[in-house]
Design a protein around this motif. Sequence first.
Motif, PDB file in Angstrom:
ATOM      1  N   ALA A 141       0.844  -1.194   0.000  1.00 46.10           N
ATOM      2  CA  ALA A 141       0.000   0.000   0.000  1.00 46.10           C
ATOM      3  C   ALA A 141       0.877   1.241   0.000  1.00 46.10           C
ATOM      4  O   ALA A 141       2.039   1.203   0.411  1.00 46.10           O
ATOM      5  CB  ALA A 141      -0.909   0.006   1.230  1.00 46.10           C
ATOM      6  N   VAL A 156      -7.144  -4.193   2.765  1.00 54.96           N
ATOM      7  CA  VAL A 156      -6.040  -4.067   1.807  1.00 54.96           C
ATOM      8  C   VAL A 156      -6.590  -4.399   0.419  1.00 54.96           C
ATOM      9  O   VAL A 156      -6.930  -5.533   0.134  1.00 54.96           O
ATOM     10  CB  VAL A 156      -4.875  -5.008   2.162  1.00 54.96           C
ATOM     11  CG1 VAL A 156      -3.751  -4.858   1.138  1.00 54.96           C
ATOM     12  CG2 VAL A 156      -4.359  -4.720   3.561  1.00 54.96           C
ATOM     13  N   SER A 162      -4.077   0.490  -2.408  1.00 49.67           N
ATOM     14  CA  SER A 162      -3.543  -0.768  -1.874  1.00 49.67           C
ATOM     15  C   SER A 162      -3.929  -1.946  -2.751  1.00 49.67           C
ATOM     16  O   SER A 162      -4.915  -1.898  -3.499  1.00 49.67           O
ATOM     17  CB  SER A 162      -4.023  -0.990  -0.434  1.00 49.67           C
ATOM     18  OG  SER A 162      -5.434  -1.055  -0.362  1.00 49.67           O
TER      19      SER A 162
END
Length: 253
Positions: A141, A156, A162
């Motif tokens: 990320a 995520v 990300s």
Amino acid sequence: MADQISEHEDALIELFLCLDLADLAVCSRVCRRWHALLSNGNSSIWENQFYVLVPEKMQKSELLEALPSYQAKVQAYCFAWNPNDCSKNISIKDDGFTFHRRPVPQSTDAARTRKGFTSGRHCWEVWWEKPFGSHALVGVATQNAPLQQRGYISLVGMNRYSWGWNLSDNKLWHGGKTVGSYPRNLAITCQKGERVRAVLDMDRGTLSFEKGDRFLGVAFADLPTDAPLYPIVSSVYGETEVCLIYKGCPLDG
């Protein structure tokens, strides 16, 4: 002649002992001789950096003791979990390489490492010490990716900042949606305690994974290379603990 070379190297070592990591990185690119001297990972130069940089409570970590050199240990410390860059529901344990997620309901929580990558090839290992839960994501990320959000989600990969692989169901996430199953054409399951190795190539803009001695293929391509990318993990399971250890440049073959 040999005595002169030895004296010269001794003088260089004394100089290098006074420098920080950034300056040492510059020195390693000056000439082959300096590079060779700084490539000795167990030299007094790297031993000094280890004891200066790494907190005493981390120095005896079993994860650090397993690494082959002082240089590798310093690098692992630099890319350990950042206690100042994680969800408020996560605490970093004394070893520095394990985070603990407190049992907060209806929350997804993440942590990033101390440093990110801007160039080169890098690998690190991640594993869960306790159950995954429904969303156990590992990836990379930028600094703009959020570290906490309400509900149980694939944090995520939840936005454009990300990229993540959910170990619970083998789905890839980016931009708030699934972008495919992974690994492709391989039947892989991950369990708690099993290590997954992430391989990031910043020069090619790719993120791949390995499990054991198996290369699982490229998970993400066309990653941005104009800003640092940080190893990141998000989790939802109460009391879970996740370990990360930086391993340096990946070995091919």
